[in-house]
Design a protein around this motif. Structure first.
Motif, PDB file in Angstrom:
ATOM      1  N   UNK A  30       1.264  -1.277   0.187  1.00  0.00           N
ATOM      2  CA  UNK A  30      -0.067   0.053   0.244  1.00  0.00           C
ATOM      3  C   UNK A  30       1.272   1.616  -0.121  1.00  0.00           C
ATOM      4  N   UNK A  31       0.318   2.661  -0.664  1.00  0.00           N
ATOM      5  CA  UNK A  31       0.390   3.818  -0.190  1.00  0.00           C
ATOM      6  C   UNK A  31       0.408   4.565   0.353  1.00  0.00           C
ATOM      7  N   UNK A  32       1.127   5.037   1.108  1.00  0.00           N
ATOM      8  CA  UNK A  32       0.364   5.924   1.798  1.00  0.00           C
ATOM      9  C   UNK A  32       0.118   7.221   1.613  1.00  0.00           C
ATOM     10  N   UNK A  33      -1.517   7.837   1.526  1.00  0.00           N
ATOM     11  CA  UNK A  33      -1.744   9.052   0.567  1.00  0.00           C
ATOM     12  C   UNK A  33      -2.520   9.947   1.577  1.00  0.00           C
ATOM     13  N   UNK A  34      -1.575  11.208   1.700  1.00  0.00           N
ATOM     14  CA  UNK A  34      -1.401  11.815   3.426  1.00  0.00           C
ATOM     15  C   UNK A  34      -1.715  13.866   2.873  1.00  0.00           C
ATOM     16  N   UNK A  35      -2.425  14.174   3.451  1.00  0.00           N
ATOM     17  CA  UNK A  35      -2.521  15.506   3.815  1.00  0.00           C
ATOM     18  C   UNK A  35      -2.070  16.562   3.738  1.00  0.00           C
ATOM     19  N   UNK A  36      -1.661  17.498   3.690  1.00  0.00           N
ATOM     20  CA  UNK A  36      -0.290  18.404   3.382  1.00  0.00           C
ATOM     21  C   UNK A  36       0.465  18.315   5.000  1.00  0.00           C
ATOM     22  N   UNK A  37      -0.273  18.540   6.175  1.00  0.00           N
ATOM     23  CA  UNK A  37      -0.016  17.889   7.493  1.00  0.00           C
ATOM     24  C   UNK A  37       0.487  16.485   7.735  1.00  0.00           C
ATOM     25  N   UNK A  81      14.487   5.946 -13.967  1.00  0.00           N
ATOM     26  CA  UNK A  81      15.390   7.242 -13.109  1.00  0.00           C
ATOM     27  C   UNK A  81      15.158   6.615 -11.939  1.00  0.00           C
ATOM     28  N   UNK A  82      13.146   6.087 -12.062  1.00  0.00           N
ATOM     29  CA  UNK A  82      13.321   6.010 -10.713  1.00  0.00           C
ATOM     30  C   UNK A  82      14.153   4.334 -10.210  1.00  0.00           C
ATOM     31  N   UNK A  83      14.126   3.684 -10.953  1.00  0.00           N
ATOM     32  CA  UNK A  83      15.428   2.237 -10.775  1.00  0.00           C
ATOM     33  C   UNK A  83      16.368   3.097 -10.130  1.00  0.00           C
ATOM     34  N   UNK A  84      16.970   4.098 -10.427  1.00  0.00           N
ATOM     35  CA  UNK A  84      18.261   4.750  -9.691  1.00  0.00           C
ATOM     36  C   UNK A  84      18.269   5.089  -8.155  1.00  0.00           C
ATOM     37  N   UNK A  85      16.676   5.259  -7.445  1.00  0.00           N
ATOM     38  CA  UNK A  85      16.812   5.537  -6.749  1.00  0.00           C
ATOM     39  C   UNK A  85      16.888   4.546  -5.055  1.00  0.00           C
ATOM     40  N   UNK A  86      16.955   4.845  -3.663  1.00  0.00           N
ATOM     41  CA  UNK A  86      17.243   4.193  -2.917  1.00  0.00           C
ATOM     42  C   UNK A  86      15.779   3.530  -2.698  1.00  0.00           C
ATOM     43  N   UNK A  87      15.376   2.247  -2.430  1.00  0.00           N
ATOM     44  CA  UNK A  87      14.645   1.181  -2.695  1.00  0.00           C
ATOM     45  C   UNK A  87      14.273   0.930  -1.734  1.00  0.00           C
ATOM     46  N   UNK A  88      15.108   1.349  -0.790  1.00  0.00           N
ATOM     47  CA  UNK A  88      14.286   1.305   0.736  1.00  0.00           C
ATOM     48  C   UNK A  88      14.587   2.747   1.755  1.00  0.00           C
ATOM     49  N   UNK A  89      14.879   3.671   1.106  1.00  0.00           N
ATOM     50  CA  UNK A  89      14.701   4.785   1.547  1.00  0.00           C
ATOM     51  C   UNK A  89      13.393   5.585   1.470  1.00  0.00           C
ATOM     52  N   UNK A  90      12.562   5.757   2.732  1.00  0.00           N
ATOM     53  CA  UNK A  90      11.003   6.704   1.896  1.00  0.00           C
ATOM     54  C   UNK A  90      11.673   7.331   0.882  1.00  0.00           C
ATOM     55  N   UNK A  91       9.615   7.094  -0.135  1.00  0.00           N
ATOM     56  CA  UNK A  91      10.286   8.484  -0.695  1.00  0.00           C
ATOM     57  C   UNK A  91       8.657   9.184   0.051  1.00  0.00           C
ATOM     58  N   UNK A  92       8.750  10.483  -0.491  1.00  0.00           N
ATOM     59  CA  UNK A  92       7.762  11.194  -0.078  1.00  0.00           C
ATOM     60  C   UNK A  92       7.692  12.049  -2.029  1.00  0.00           C
ATOM     61  N   UNK A  93       6.293  11.848  -2.298  1.00  0.00           N
ATOM     62  CA  UNK A  93       6.317  11.979  -4.090  1.00  0.00           C
ATOM     63  C   UNK A  93       5.104  13.000  -4.148  1.00  0.00           C
ATOM     64  N   UNK A  94       5.485  13.428  -4.973  1.00  0.00           N
ATOM     65  CA  UNK A  94       3.866  14.876  -5.139  1.00  0.00           C
ATOM     66  C   UNK A  94       3.833  15.461  -6.665  1.00  0.00           C
ATOM     67  N   UNK A  95       2.581  16.205  -6.959  1.00  0.00           N
ATOM     68  CA  UNK A  95       2.610  16.437  -8.311  1.00  0.00           C
ATOM     69  C   UNK A  95       1.818  17.876  -8.143  1.00  0.00           C
ATOM     70  N   UNK A  96       0.842  18.473  -9.044  1.00  0.00           N
ATOM     71  CA  UNK A  96       0.523  19.345  -9.150  1.00  0.00           C
ATOM     72  C   UNK A  96      -0.950  19.477  -8.462  1.00  0.00           C
ATOM     73  N   UNK A  97      -2.145  17.834  -8.764  1.00  0.00           N
ATOM     74  CA  UNK A  97      -3.287  17.889  -8.198  1.00  0.00           C
ATOM     75  C   UNK A  97      -3.179  16.445  -7.374  1.00  0.00           C
ATOM     76  N   UNK A  98      -2.146  15.564  -7.223  1.00  0.00           N
ATOM     77  CA  UNK A  98      -2.328  14.700  -6.723  1.00  0.00           C
ATOM     78  C   UNK A  98      -2.717  13.021  -7.596  1.00  0.00           C
ATOM     79  N   UNK A  99      -2.952  13.482  -8.960  1.00  0.00           N
ATOM     80  CA  UNK A  99      -3.038  11.894  -9.703  1.00  0.00           C
ATOM     81  C   UNK A  99      -1.441  11.508 -10.514  1.00  0.00           C
ATOM     82  N   UNK A 126      -0.870  21.264  -0.542  1.00  0.00           N
ATOM     83  CA  UNK A 126       0.689  22.310   0.286  1.00  0.00           C
ATOM     84  C   UNK A 126       0.711  23.681   0.060  1.00  0.00           C
ATOM     85  N   UNK A 127       0.299  24.287  -0.858  1.00  0.00           N
ATOM     86  CA  UNK A 127       0.046  26.368  -0.683  1.00  0.00           C
ATOM     87  C   UNK A 127      -1.111  26.315  -0.351  1.00  0.00           C
ATOM     88  N   UNK A 128      -1.895  25.589  -0.213  1.00  0.00           N
ATOM     89  CA  UNK A 128      -2.932  26.300   0.654  1.00  0.00           C
ATOM     90  C   UNK A 128      -2.983  26.097   2.227  1.00  0.00           C
TER      91      UNK A 128
END
Length: 135
Positions: A30-37, A81-99, A126-128
């Motif tokens: 599962x991916x955790x979907x979190x609000x800005x706070x 490019x994702x393959x180059x990232x450390x898979x053991x570290x937590x990744x926080x990902x975002x875009x414009x509206x979340x899609x 995040x900005x709001x």
């Protein structure tokens, strides 16, 4: 009669074990979907992590979260490019509206990343929430 009961019990136990294994496996996928706070608090509580902006370069250059790396979701080499990232570290990902980030986060989990957090509502949320941005 006793033999039938033992077989039924063994079958029930086997089914429970399989169900438990499936449950644990699906939980880790599962991916955790979190609000800005919550997103901000999880980052602050993490010692090491990757903060990933999956928007385009023009979007990133307008404004982005402090410390974010950009990896354009629409690029053909996005997965490589994702393959180059450390898979053991937590990744926080975002875009414009979340899609896009939601799709990227699911892809990362499928690729074996252990912990992935998606910013619900993206950089707009995040900005709001009056969180800091860089240009």
């Amino acid at each position: 009669m006793m033999n039938k009961m033992i077989k039924k019990s063994a079958l029930s136990l086997a089914m429970l074990v399989m169900l438990g294994a499936y449950s644990c496996q699906s939980q880790s996928k599962k991916v955790e979907h979190l609000n800005a706070d919550a997103f901000d608090n999880k980052m602050k509580a993490s010692k090491e992590y990757t903060l990933l902006d999956v928007r385009t370069a023009p979007e990133y250059n307008q404004a982005h979260l402090p410390g974010a790396s950009m990896l354009d979701y629409y690029q053909k080499n996005f997965k490589q490019e994702l393959e180059k990232l450390d898979k053991s570290k937590p990744v926080f990902v975002y875009c414009t509206v979340g899609s896009r980030s939601s799709s990227a986060a699911n892809l990362m989990k499928d690729m074996g990343f252990t912990t992935v957090y998606n910013l619900q509502g993206g950089i707009y949320h995040w900005a709001e929430s009056k969180k800091p941005l860089e240009k």
